[in-house]
Scaffold this active site. Structure first.
Site, PDB file in Angstrom:
ATOM      1  N   TYR A  53     -34.901 -44.825   8.737  1.00 47.65           N
ATOM      2  CA  TYR A  53     -36.476 -44.740   8.090  1.00 47.65           C
ATOM      3  C   TYR A  53     -37.264 -43.591   8.730  1.00 47.65           C
ATOM      4  O   TYR A  53     -37.340 -43.353   9.884  1.00 47.65           O
ATOM      5  CB  TYR A  53     -36.972 -46.195   8.150  1.00 47.65           C
ATOM      6  N   HIS A  83     -50.400 -37.490   3.419  1.00 49.98           N
ATOM      7  CA  HIS A  83     -51.339 -38.387   3.944  1.00 49.98           C
ATOM      8  C   HIS A  83     -52.424 -38.255   4.255  1.00 49.98           C
ATOM      9  O   HIS A  83     -53.614 -38.985   4.661  1.00 49.98           O
ATOM     10  CB  HIS A  83     -50.592 -39.026   5.243  1.00 49.98           C
ATOM     11  N   ASN A 195     -48.000 -42.993  12.402  1.00 52.13           N
ATOM     12  CA  ASN A 195     -47.621 -44.465  12.224  1.00 52.13           C
ATOM     13  C   ASN A 195     -48.433 -45.306  13.721  1.00 52.13           C
ATOM     14  O   ASN A 195     -48.040 -45.031  14.752  1.00 52.13           O
ATOM     15  CB  ASN A 195     -46.342 -44.698  12.493  1.00 52.13           C
ATOM     16  N   TYR A 279     -86.003 -71.964  21.471  1.00 58.80           N
ATOM     17  CA  TYR A 279     -84.568 -72.116  21.683  1.00 58.80           C
ATOM     18  C   TYR A 279     -84.292 -70.480  22.044  1.00 58.80           C
ATOM     19  O   TYR A 279     -83.438 -70.478  22.546  1.00 58.80           O
ATOM     20  CB  TYR A 279     -83.747 -72.420  20.422  1.00 58.80           C
ATOM     21  N   ARG A 282     -84.683 -70.926  25.477  1.00 50.33           N
ATOM     22  CA  ARG A 282     -84.254 -71.885  26.482  1.00 50.33           C
ATOM     23  C   ARG A 282     -82.745 -71.902  26.127  1.00 50.33           C
ATOM     24  O   ARG A 282     -82.035 -72.379  27.066  1.00 50.33           O
ATOM     25  CB  ARG A 282     -84.760 -73.400  25.852  1.00 50.33           C
ATOM     26  N   PHE A 328     -46.998 -51.789  13.620  1.00 56.98           N
ATOM     27  CA  PHE A 328     -48.196 -50.790  13.256  1.00 56.98           C
ATOM     28  C   PHE A 328     -49.181 -51.655  12.361  1.00 56.98           C
ATOM     29  O   PHE A 328     -50.299 -51.182  12.269  1.00 56.98           O
ATOM     30  CB  PHE A 328     -47.723 -49.633  12.216  1.00 56.98           C
ATOM     31  N   GLU A 414     -45.808 -52.624   0.813  1.00 58.28           N
ATOM     32  CA  GLU A 414     -46.983 -52.825   1.858  1.00 58.28           C
ATOM     33  C   GLU A 414     -48.025 -53.783   1.223  1.00 58.28           C
ATOM     34  O   GLU A 414     -49.153 -53.577   0.656  1.00 58.28           O
ATOM     35  CB  GLU A 414     -47.474 -51.584   2.265  1.00 58.28           C
TER      36      GLU A 414
END
Length: 509
Positions: A53, A83, A195, A279, A282, A328, A414
Protein backbone atom coordinates in the site's frame (compact mmCIF):
# COMPACT_ATOMS: atom_id res chain seq x y z
CA UNK A 1 24.26 23.21 17.86
CA UNK A 2 25.64 22.01 21.21
CA UNK A 3 22.18 22.54 22.75
CA UNK A 4 20.36 20.94 19.83
CA UNK A 5 17.60 18.49 20.65
CA UNK A 6 18.56 15.05 19.30
CA UNK A 7 15.61 13.05 18.01
CA UNK A 8 15.55 9.33 18.69
CA UNK A 9 11.84 8.76 18.07
CA UNK A 10 11.42 7.45 21.60
CA UNK A 11 12.00 10.08 24.30
CA UNK A 12 10.52 13.41 23.21
CA UNK A 13 8.68 15.32 25.95
CA UNK A 14 6.02 18.01 25.86
CA UNK A 15 8.56 20.45 27.27
CA UNK A 16 10.83 19.61 24.31
CA UNK A 17 7.95 20.36 21.96
CA UNK A 18 7.40 23.74 23.63
CA UNK A 19 11.13 24.57 23.57
CA UNK A 20 11.33 23.92 19.82
CA UNK A 21 7.95 25.24 18.69
CA UNK A 22 7.89 28.35 20.88
CA UNK A 23 11.48 28.79 22.03
CA UNK A 24 13.17 28.02 18.71
CA UNK A 25 15.53 25.33 20.00
CA UNK A 26 17.60 23.63 17.27
CA UNK A 27 16.88 19.99 16.35
CA UNK A 28 18.90 17.19 14.75
CA UNK A 29 18.59 13.45 14.18
CA UNK A 30 20.51 11.22 16.58
CA UNK A 31 22.91 8.60 15.28
CA UNK A 32 20.55 5.92 16.56
CA UNK A 33 17.66 7.37 14.59
CA UNK A 34 19.73 7.48 11.40
CA UNK A 35 20.68 3.82 11.82
CA UNK A 36 17.05 2.77 12.30
CA UNK A 37 15.88 4.86 9.35
CA UNK A 38 18.59 3.50 7.05
CA UNK A 39 17.69 -0.08 7.93
CA UNK A 40 13.99 0.66 7.48
CA UNK A 41 14.60 2.17 4.05
CA UNK A 42 16.67 -0.84 3.00
CA UNK A 43 13.86 -3.23 3.94
CA UNK A 44 11.39 -1.10 2.03
CA UNK A 45 13.56 -1.18 -1.09
CA UNK A 46 13.95 -4.95 -0.80
CA UNK A 47 10.16 -5.30 -0.76
CA UNK A 48 9.48 -3.14 -3.82
CA UNK A 49 8.36 -6.15 -5.85
CA UNK A 50 5.52 -6.94 -3.46
CA UNK A 51 2.02 -5.40 -3.58
CA UNK A 52 2.49 -2.74 -0.87
CA UNK A 53 0.00 0.00 0.00
CA UNK A 54 1.20 3.47 -0.94
CA UNK A 55 4.38 2.15 -2.53
CA UNK A 56 2.99 0.62 -5.69
CA UNK A 57 -0.75 1.11 -5.12
CA UNK A 58 -3.13 4.03 -5.09
CA UNK A 59 -4.47 5.54 -1.88
CA UNK A 60 -7.70 5.06 0.08
CA UNK A 61 -10.35 3.47 -2.14
CA UNK A 62 -7.75 3.30 -4.94
CA UNK A 63 -5.76 0.69 -3.02
CA UNK A 64 -6.61 -1.90 -5.69
CA UNK A 65 -4.94 0.19 -8.42
CA UNK A 66 -1.38 -0.92 -9.16
CA UNK A 67 1.27 1.71 -9.86
CA UNK A 68 4.27 0.78 -12.05
CA UNK A 69 7.78 1.34 -10.67
CA UNK A 70 8.55 4.13 -13.12
CA UNK A 71 5.69 6.18 -11.62
CA UNK A 72 6.50 5.53 -7.95
CA UNK A 73 8.10 8.94 -7.41
CA UNK A 74 5.38 10.77 -9.33
CA UNK A 75 2.78 9.01 -7.17
CA UNK A 76 4.28 10.55 -4.03
CA UNK A 77 4.38 14.06 -5.49
CA UNK A 78 0.79 13.85 -6.71
CA UNK A 79 -0.26 12.61 -3.27
CA UNK A 80 1.01 15.82 -1.69
CA UNK A 81 -0.60 17.99 -4.34
CA UNK A 82 -3.99 16.28 -4.19
CA UNK A 83 -4.16 16.21 -0.41
CA UNK A 84 -3.12 19.84 0.10
CA UNK A 85 -6.63 21.24 -0.07
CA UNK A 86 -7.17 22.67 3.42
CA UNK A 87 -9.16 25.85 3.89
CA UNK A 88 -9.53 28.73 6.29
CA UNK A 89 -7.08 30.72 8.35
CA UNK A 90 -3.69 29.07 8.95
CA UNK A 91 -2.60 27.38 12.16
CA UNK A 92 -0.52 29.54 14.51
CA UNK A 93 3.19 29.32 13.73
CA UNK A 94 3.98 27.41 16.91
CA UNK A 95 1.48 24.67 16.00
CA UNK A 96 3.07 24.24 12.56
CA UNK A 97 6.55 24.17 14.06
CA UNK A 98 5.43 21.60 16.63
CA UNK A 99 3.89 19.46 13.89
CA UNK A 100 7.15 19.59 11.91
CA UNK A 101 9.07 18.41 14.96
CA UNK A 102 6.58 15.66 15.74
CA UNK A 103 6.53 14.37 12.16
CA UNK A 104 10.32 14.25 12.13
CA UNK A 105 10.33 12.40 15.45
CA UNK A 106 7.81 9.84 14.16
CA UNK A 107 9.93 9.22 11.07
CA UNK A 108 13.04 8.97 13.26
CA UNK A 109 11.58 5.84 14.88
CA UNK A 110 12.45 3.88 11.74
CA UNK A 111 8.98 2.51 11.06
CA UNK A 112 8.21 4.58 7.96
CA UNK A 113 10.95 3.93 5.43
CA UNK A 114 11.69 7.62 4.94
CA UNK A 115 15.25 8.52 3.98
CA UNK A 116 17.53 10.34 6.39
CA UNK A 117 18.11 13.13 3.86
CA UNK A 118 14.38 13.85 3.60
CA UNK A 119 13.93 14.19 7.36
CA UNK A 120 17.09 16.25 7.65
CA UNK A 121 15.62 18.70 5.11
CA UNK A 122 12.45 18.94 7.19
CA UNK A 123 14.54 19.76 10.26
CA UNK A 124 16.69 22.24 8.30
CA UNK A 125 13.52 24.08 7.27
CA UNK A 126 12.39 24.10 10.90
CA UNK A 127 15.72 25.40 12.17
CA UNK A 128 15.86 28.08 9.45
CA UNK A 129 12.65 29.62 10.75
CA UNK A 130 10.72 28.77 7.59
CA UNK A 131 7.09 28.01 8.51
CA UNK A 132 4.92 26.25 5.91
CA UNK A 133 1.58 27.92 5.27
CA UNK A 134 -0.99 25.41 6.49
CA UNK A 135 -4.75 26.13 6.46
CA UNK A 136 -6.21 24.88 9.72
CA UNK A 137 -9.40 23.24 8.49
CA UNK A 138 -9.83 20.13 6.40
CA UNK A 139 -8.66 17.20 8.54
CA UNK A 140 -11.09 14.62 9.91
CA UNK A 141 -8.31 12.97 11.90
CA UNK A 142 -8.67 9.45 10.54
CA UNK A 143 -5.78 8.64 8.19
CA UNK A 144 -3.97 11.17 10.28
CA UNK A 145 -4.07 14.88 9.50
CA UNK A 146 -3.82 14.35 5.75
CA UNK A 147 -4.62 17.81 4.37
CA UNK A 148 -2.58 19.80 6.90
CA UNK A 149 0.44 17.50 6.67
CA UNK A 150 0.33 17.70 2.86
CA UNK A 151 0.50 21.51 3.07
CA UNK A 152 3.35 21.15 5.55
CA UNK A 153 5.27 18.80 3.22
CA UNK A 154 4.89 20.71 -0.07
CA UNK A 155 7.73 23.18 0.59
CA UNK A 156 10.11 20.21 0.88
CA UNK A 157 9.57 19.58 -2.84
CA UNK A 158 9.65 23.28 -3.70
CA UNK A 159 5.89 23.74 -3.88
CA UNK A 160 3.18 25.14 -1.63
CA UNK A 161 3.78 28.28 0.42
CA UNK A 162 5.67 29.25 3.56
CA UNK A 163 6.31 32.19 5.86
CA UNK A 164 9.83 33.60 5.81
CA UNK A 165 10.61 36.64 7.90
CA UNK A 166 6.92 37.47 8.19
CA UNK A 167 6.38 37.27 4.42
CA UNK A 168 4.29 34.57 2.73
CA UNK A 169 6.16 33.29 -0.33
CA UNK A 170 6.10 30.26 -2.68
CA UNK A 171 7.73 27.15 -1.28
CA UNK A 172 10.62 27.17 -3.74
CA UNK A 173 11.47 30.76 -2.85
CA UNK A 174 11.26 29.97 0.87
CA UNK A 175 13.82 27.19 0.44
CA UNK A 176 16.09 29.40 -1.65
CA UNK A 177 16.06 32.15 0.97
CA UNK A 178 17.12 29.58 3.55
CA UNK A 179 19.87 28.27 1.28
CA UNK A 180 18.17 24.89 0.89
CA UNK A 181 17.39 22.67 -2.10
CA UNK A 182 14.09 20.81 -2.61
CA UNK A 183 14.04 17.01 -2.35
CA UNK A 184 12.81 14.55 -4.96
CA UNK A 185 10.63 12.13 -3.04
CA UNK A 186 11.38 8.41 -3.24
CA UNK A 187 8.80 5.62 -3.04
CA UNK A 188 6.46 5.93 -0.04
CA UNK A 189 8.01 9.15 1.24
CA UNK A 190 5.03 11.34 0.38
CA UNK A 191 2.78 8.93 2.26
CA UNK A 192 5.22 8.90 5.18
CA UNK A 193 5.01 12.67 5.39
CA UNK A 194 1.20 12.89 5.48
CA UNK A 195 0.14 9.79 7.44
CA UNK A 196 0.02 10.72 11.10
CA UNK A 197 -1.64 12.61 13.93
CA UNK A 198 0.96 15.36 14.16
CA UNK A 199 -1.24 18.44 13.90
CA UNK A 200 -3.78 17.33 16.46
CA UNK A 201 -0.92 16.09 18.66
CA UNK A 202 0.92 19.40 18.26
CA UNK A 203 -2.16 21.21 19.56
CA UNK A 204 -2.46 18.71 22.41
CA UNK A 205 1.20 19.01 23.46
CA UNK A 206 1.30 22.81 23.35
CA UNK A 207 -2.16 23.01 24.92
CA UNK A 208 -1.12 20.70 27.73
CA UNK A 209 1.80 22.97 28.68
CA UNK A 210 -0.57 25.93 28.73
CA UNK A 211 -3.23 23.96 30.62
CA UNK A 212 -0.81 22.94 33.35
CA UNK A 213 0.37 26.53 33.74
CA UNK A 214 -3.24 27.65 33.90
CA UNK A 215 -3.98 25.17 36.69
CA UNK A 216 -1.23 26.73 38.81
CA UNK A 217 -2.44 30.22 37.90
CA UNK A 218 -5.95 29.22 38.99
CA UNK A 219 -4.67 28.32 42.46
CA UNK A 220 -2.81 31.64 42.64
CA UNK A 221 -5.86 33.60 41.52
CA UNK A 222 -8.13 31.72 43.93
CA UNK A 223 -5.77 32.46 46.82
CA UNK A 224 -5.80 36.15 46.00
CA UNK A 225 -9.60 36.14 45.75
CA UNK A 226 -9.85 34.27 49.05
CA UNK A 227 -7.81 37.05 50.68
CA UNK A 228 -9.89 39.77 48.99
CA UNK A 229 -13.17 38.17 50.08
CA UNK A 230 -11.85 37.45 53.57
CA UNK A 231 -12.62 33.79 53.21
CA UNK A 232 -11.76 30.92 55.52
CA UNK A 233 -8.68 28.77 55.23
CA UNK A 234 -10.35 26.00 57.22
CA UNK A 235 -11.72 24.16 54.17
CA UNK A 236 -8.19 23.86 52.77
CA UNK A 237 -6.81 21.91 55.74
CA UNK A 238 -4.78 18.89 54.68
CA UNK A 239 -6.77 16.39 56.73
CA UNK A 240 -9.93 17.26 54.80
CA UNK A 241 -8.32 16.44 51.48
CA UNK A 242 -6.62 13.30 52.73
CA UNK A 243 -10.14 12.04 53.42
CA UNK A 244 -10.87 12.30 49.69
CA UNK A 245 -7.40 11.86 48.24
CA UNK A 246 -7.75 12.70 44.56
CA UNK A 247 -4.23 13.75 43.52
CA UNK A 248 -5.26 17.02 41.91
CA UNK A 249 -7.39 18.03 44.87
CA UNK A 250 -4.54 17.38 47.29
CA UNK A 251 -2.12 19.41 45.16
CA UNK A 252 -4.48 22.35 44.71
CA UNK A 253 -5.30 22.61 48.42
CA UNK A 254 -1.60 22.41 49.30
CA UNK A 255 -0.86 25.23 46.84
CA UNK A 256 -3.45 27.50 48.41
CA UNK A 257 -2.15 26.81 51.92
CA UNK A 258 1.38 27.74 50.84
CA UNK A 259 0.28 30.84 48.97
CA UNK A 260 -1.57 32.10 52.06
CA UNK A 261 1.20 31.47 54.59
CA UNK A 262 1.81 34.54 56.72
CA UNK A 263 -1.43 36.28 55.73
CA UNK A 264 -2.42 39.05 58.10
CA UNK A 265 -5.74 39.32 56.27
CA UNK A 266 -6.66 35.69 56.96
CA UNK A 267 -5.48 35.98 60.55
CA UNK A 268 -7.58 39.11 61.14
CA UNK A 269 -10.87 37.27 60.74
CA UNK A 270 -9.89 33.84 62.02
CA UNK A 271 -12.54 34.06 64.78
CA UNK A 272 -15.33 35.75 62.82
CA UNK A 273 -18.83 34.24 62.83
CA UNK A 274 -18.81 33.25 59.13
CA UNK A 275 -19.35 29.49 59.01
CA UNK A 276 -19.00 28.64 55.32
CA UNK A 277 -17.76 30.34 52.17
CA UNK A 278 -19.41 30.09 48.76
CA UNK A 279 -18.54 27.03 46.70
CA UNK A 280 -16.29 29.00 44.32
CA UNK A 281 -13.97 29.48 47.30
CA UNK A 282 -14.66 26.52 49.59
CA UNK A 283 -14.76 23.91 46.81
CA UNK A 284 -11.93 25.32 44.72
CA UNK A 285 -9.53 22.42 45.45
CA UNK A 286 -12.19 19.93 44.44
CA UNK A 287 -12.91 21.74 41.16
CA UNK A 288 -9.36 22.79 40.32
CA UNK A 289 -8.20 19.32 41.35
CA UNK A 290 -10.63 17.57 39.02
CA UNK A 291 -9.29 19.66 36.15
CA UNK A 292 -5.75 18.79 37.18
CA UNK A 293 -6.55 15.07 37.17
CA UNK A 294 -8.08 15.38 33.72
CA UNK A 295 -4.95 17.18 32.53
CA UNK A 296 -2.91 14.28 33.90
CA UNK A 297 -4.90 11.92 31.67
CA UNK A 298 -4.21 14.21 28.72
CA UNK A 299 -0.54 14.18 29.66
CA UNK A 300 -0.35 10.39 29.64
CA UNK A 301 -1.95 10.22 26.21
CA UNK A 302 0.25 12.92 24.73
CA UNK A 303 3.42 11.38 26.16
CA UNK A 304 2.68 8.20 24.20
CA UNK A 305 1.54 9.89 21.02
CA UNK A 306 4.50 12.23 20.54
CA UNK A 307 6.77 9.16 20.45
CA UNK A 308 4.45 6.89 18.46
CA UNK A 309 4.71 5.42 14.97
CA UNK A 310 1.53 6.57 13.22
CA UNK A 311 2.39 5.71 9.63
CA UNK A 312 0.67 3.27 7.26
CA UNK A 313 2.02 0.87 6.26
CA UNK A 314 4.57 0.33 8.99
CA UNK A 315 8.00 -1.09 8.27
CA UNK A 316 8.57 -3.66 11.05
CA UNK A 317 12.32 -4.22 11.12
CA UNK A 318 12.40 -7.00 13.72
CA UNK A 319 9.73 -8.97 11.87
CA UNK A 320 11.13 -8.11 8.43
CA UNK A 321 7.68 -7.17 7.13
CA UNK A 322 5.69 -4.17 5.90
CA UNK A 323 2.17 -4.20 7.29
CA UNK A 324 -0.95 -2.10 6.71
CA UNK A 325 -2.48 -0.90 9.98
CA UNK A 326 -4.56 1.79 11.67
CA UNK A 327 -2.09 3.62 13.94
CA UNK A 328 -2.86 6.85 12.11
CA UNK A 329 -6.37 7.00 13.60
CA UNK A 330 -6.64 10.02 15.86
CA UNK A 331 -9.20 8.81 18.41
CA UNK A 332 -6.87 8.75 21.44
CA UNK A 333 -5.71 12.30 20.75
CA UNK A 334 -9.21 13.51 19.91
CA UNK A 335 -10.50 12.30 23.28
CA UNK A 336 -7.55 13.94 25.02
CA UNK A 337 -8.14 17.26 23.27
CA UNK A 338 -11.80 17.29 24.24
CA UNK A 339 -10.80 16.54 27.83
CA UNK A 340 -8.26 19.36 27.70
CA UNK A 341 -10.99 21.77 26.66
CA UNK A 342 -13.34 20.56 29.41
CA UNK A 343 -10.67 20.78 32.11
CA UNK A 344 -9.64 24.29 31.16
CA UNK A 345 -13.20 25.54 30.65
CA UNK A 346 -14.03 24.58 34.21
CA UNK A 347 -11.09 26.53 35.61
CA UNK A 348 -12.46 29.61 33.87
CA UNK A 349 -16.03 28.90 34.95
CA UNK A 350 -15.32 28.86 38.69
CA UNK A 351 -12.94 31.82 38.28
CA UNK A 352 -15.72 33.99 36.85
CA UNK A 353 -17.87 33.27 39.92
CA UNK A 354 -15.10 34.54 42.18
CA UNK A 355 -14.84 37.71 40.07
CA UNK A 356 -18.58 38.23 40.49
CA UNK A 357 -18.24 37.98 44.25
CA UNK A 358 -15.48 40.60 44.31
CA UNK A 359 -17.30 43.17 42.17
CA UNK A 360 -20.80 42.64 43.63
CA UNK A 361 -21.17 44.66 46.87
CA UNK A 362 -23.95 42.32 48.01
CA UNK A 363 -21.44 39.45 48.06
CA UNK A 364 -18.04 41.01 48.70
CA UNK A 365 -18.19 41.69 52.44
CA UNK A 366 -17.30 45.35 52.40
CA UNK A 367 -15.42 45.89 49.14
CA UNK A 368 -16.60 48.92 47.14
CA UNK A 369 -19.01 48.21 44.29
CA UNK A 370 -17.09 47.11 41.16
CA UNK A 371 -13.84 47.76 43.03
CA UNK A 372 -13.89 51.54 42.58
CA UNK A 373 -14.11 54.27 45.21
CA UNK A 374 -15.93 56.74 42.97
CA UNK A 375 -18.76 54.66 41.57
CA UNK A 376 -20.98 56.47 39.11
CA UNK A 377 -18.37 58.63 37.46
CA UNK A 378 -16.29 55.41 37.33
CA UNK A 379 -17.53 51.94 36.38
CA UNK A 380 -14.43 50.22 37.72
CA UNK A 381 -14.33 46.48 37.11
CA UNK A 382 -17.98 46.24 36.09
CA UNK A 383 -17.38 45.26 32.46
CA UNK A 384 -14.48 42.94 33.20
CA UNK A 385 -16.95 40.59 34.82
CA UNK A 386 -19.12 40.84 31.66
CA UNK A 387 -16.10 39.90 29.56
CA UNK A 388 -15.32 36.90 31.72
CA UNK A 389 -18.97 35.81 31.59
CA UNK A 390 -18.91 36.05 27.78
CA UNK A 391 -15.73 33.96 27.54
CA UNK A 392 -17.07 31.33 29.94
CA UNK A 393 -20.32 31.11 27.99
CA UNK A 394 -18.43 30.65 24.72
CA UNK A 395 -16.37 27.91 26.34
CA UNK A 396 -19.52 26.02 27.28
CA UNK A 397 -20.35 25.66 23.60
CA UNK A 398 -16.76 24.90 22.60
CA UNK A 399 -16.39 22.23 25.28
CA UNK A 400 -18.97 20.02 23.57
CA UNK A 401 -16.85 17.09 22.35
CA UNK A 402 -15.92 16.84 18.69
CA UNK A 403 -14.57 13.32 19.19
CA UNK A 404 -18.05 11.77 19.38
CA UNK A 405 -18.73 12.72 15.75
CA UNK A 406 -17.83 10.73 12.65
CA UNK A 407 -18.56 11.21 8.94
CA UNK A 408 -17.28 8.43 6.64
CA UNK A 409 -14.76 9.38 3.92
CA UNK A 410 -13.02 7.80 0.90
CA UNK A 411 -16.18 6.16 -0.44
CA UNK A 412 -16.75 4.33 2.82
CA UNK A 413 -13.25 2.86 3.06
CA UNK A 414 -12.53 5.20 5.95
CA UNK A 415 -15.88 4.70 7.63
CA UNK A 416 -15.06 6.00 11.12
CA UNK A 417 -13.06 9.16 11.77
CA UNK A 418 -11.97 10.97 14.94
CA UNK A 419 -12.52 14.68 14.20
CA UNK A 420 -9.40 15.27 16.28
CA UNK A 421 -8.42 18.39 14.38
CA UNK A 422 -11.73 20.04 15.23
CA UNK A 423 -11.21 19.04 18.86
CA UNK A 424 -7.77 20.66 18.78
CA UNK A 425 -8.92 23.93 17.25
CA UNK A 426 -11.69 24.18 19.84
CA UNK A 427 -9.28 23.39 22.67
CA UNK A 428 -6.93 26.19 21.60
CA UNK A 429 -9.78 28.69 21.66
CA UNK A 430 -10.96 27.46 25.06
CA UNK A 431 -7.42 27.89 26.36
CA UNK A 432 -7.20 31.46 25.08
CA UNK A 433 -10.58 32.29 26.61
CA UNK A 434 -9.65 30.70 29.94
CA UNK A 435 -6.32 32.53 30.09
CA UNK A 436 -8.17 35.82 29.65
CA UNK A 437 -10.74 34.86 32.29
CA UNK A 438 -8.07 33.98 34.86
CA UNK A 439 -6.22 37.17 33.94
CA UNK A 440 -9.36 39.12 34.84
CA UNK A 441 -9.59 37.40 38.22
CA UNK A 442 -5.96 38.25 38.97
CA UNK A 443 -6.49 41.90 38.02
CA UNK A 444 -9.63 42.09 40.15
CA UNK A 445 -7.97 40.26 43.05
CA UNK A 446 -4.99 42.59 43.10
CA UNK A 447 -7.30 45.61 43.10
CA UNK A 448 -9.52 44.13 45.83
CA UNK A 449 -6.69 43.11 48.17
CA UNK A 450 -5.36 46.65 48.13
CA UNK A 451 -8.61 47.92 49.65
CA UNK A 452 -7.78 45.86 52.75
CA UNK A 453 -4.53 47.72 53.50
CA UNK A 454 -2.73 48.05 55.81
CA UNK A 455 -3.40 44.32 56.29
CA UNK A 456 -1.06 42.31 54.07
CA UNK A 457 -1.82 39.04 52.26
CA UNK A 458 0.28 35.87 52.43
CA UNK A 459 3.77 35.79 50.95
CA UNK A 460 2.71 34.00 47.78
CA UNK A 461 -0.28 36.25 47.17
CA UNK A 462 1.81 39.36 47.89
CA UNK A 463 4.32 38.23 45.27
CA UNK A 464 1.54 37.56 42.76
CA UNK A 465 0.03 40.98 43.42
CA UNK A 466 3.42 42.63 42.90
CA UNK A 467 3.80 40.77 39.62
CA UNK A 468 0.35 41.88 38.48
CA UNK A 469 1.36 45.47 39.19
CA UNK A 470 4.29 45.17 36.77
CA UNK A 471 1.73 44.59 34.02
CA UNK A 472 -1.24 46.64 35.18
CA UNK A 473 -1.28 49.68 37.44
CA UNK A 474 -4.00 50.00 40.05
CA UNK A 475 -7.25 51.31 38.57
CA UNK A 476 -8.03 54.66 40.16
CA UNK A 477 -9.89 56.29 37.27
CA UNK A 478 -11.53 54.39 34.44
CA UNK A 479 -9.34 53.44 31.48
CA UNK A 480 -9.42 50.71 28.88
CA UNK A 481 -8.17 47.49 30.43
CA UNK A 482 -8.05 45.37 27.25
CA UNK A 483 -4.29 45.61 26.96
CA UNK A 484 -3.89 44.85 30.67
CA UNK A 485 -5.93 41.67 30.27
CA UNK A 486 -3.89 40.62 27.24
CA UNK A 487 -0.59 41.20 29.03
CA UNK A 488 -1.78 39.26 32.05
CA UNK A 489 -3.07 36.40 29.88
CA UNK A 490 0.29 36.24 28.12
CA UNK A 491 1.99 35.93 31.51
CA UNK A 492 -0.19 32.91 32.28
CA UNK A 493 0.55 31.39 28.88
CA UNK A 494 4.33 31.77 29.11
CA UNK A 495 4.49 30.76 32.77
CA UNK A 496 6.08 33.98 34.00
CA UNK A 497 3.45 34.56 36.72
CA UNK A 498 4.03 31.14 38.24
CA UNK A 499 7.81 31.56 37.92
CA UNK A 500 7.70 34.84 39.82
CA UNK A 501 5.64 33.38 42.66
CA UNK A 502 7.69 30.20 42.85
CA UNK A 503 10.89 32.22 43.08
CA UNK A 504 9.52 33.53 46.38
CA UNK A 505 7.83 30.49 47.94
CA UNK A 506 9.26 27.50 46.06
CA UNK A 507 7.74 25.21 43.44
CA UNK A 508 3.97 24.79 43.44
CA UNK A 509 2.42 21.40 42.77
Amino acid sequence: MDDALLLTGDDLTVDDVWDVAVGGRAVALSATAKEKMTASRALLEESRGEHTYGVNTGFGRFVSESIPDDQAEELQLRLLRSHACGVGAPYPDEVVRAAMLLRANALAKGYSGARVTTVELLLAILDAGVVPYVPARGSVGASGDLAPLAHLALPLVGEGEAWVGGERVPGAEALARAGLEPVRLAAKEGLSLVNGTQFMTAMAALGLVRGRRLAIAADIACSMSLEALQGSLASFEEAIHRARPHPGQLASAANVRRLLEGSAIIESHRWCDKVQDAYSLRCAPQVHGASRDLLDYVGRTVAVEINAATDNPLVLLDEGTIVSNGNFHGQPVAFALDCLAIAVAELASISERRVERMVNPSLSDGLPAFLTREGGINSGFMILQYVSAALVSENKALAHPASVDSIPTSAGQEDHVSMGNAAGLKALQVLANAEASLAIELLAGAQAVEFLAPLEPGRGVACARAFVRTLSQRLREDRSLSADIERMAAALRDGSLAAAVESEIGALG
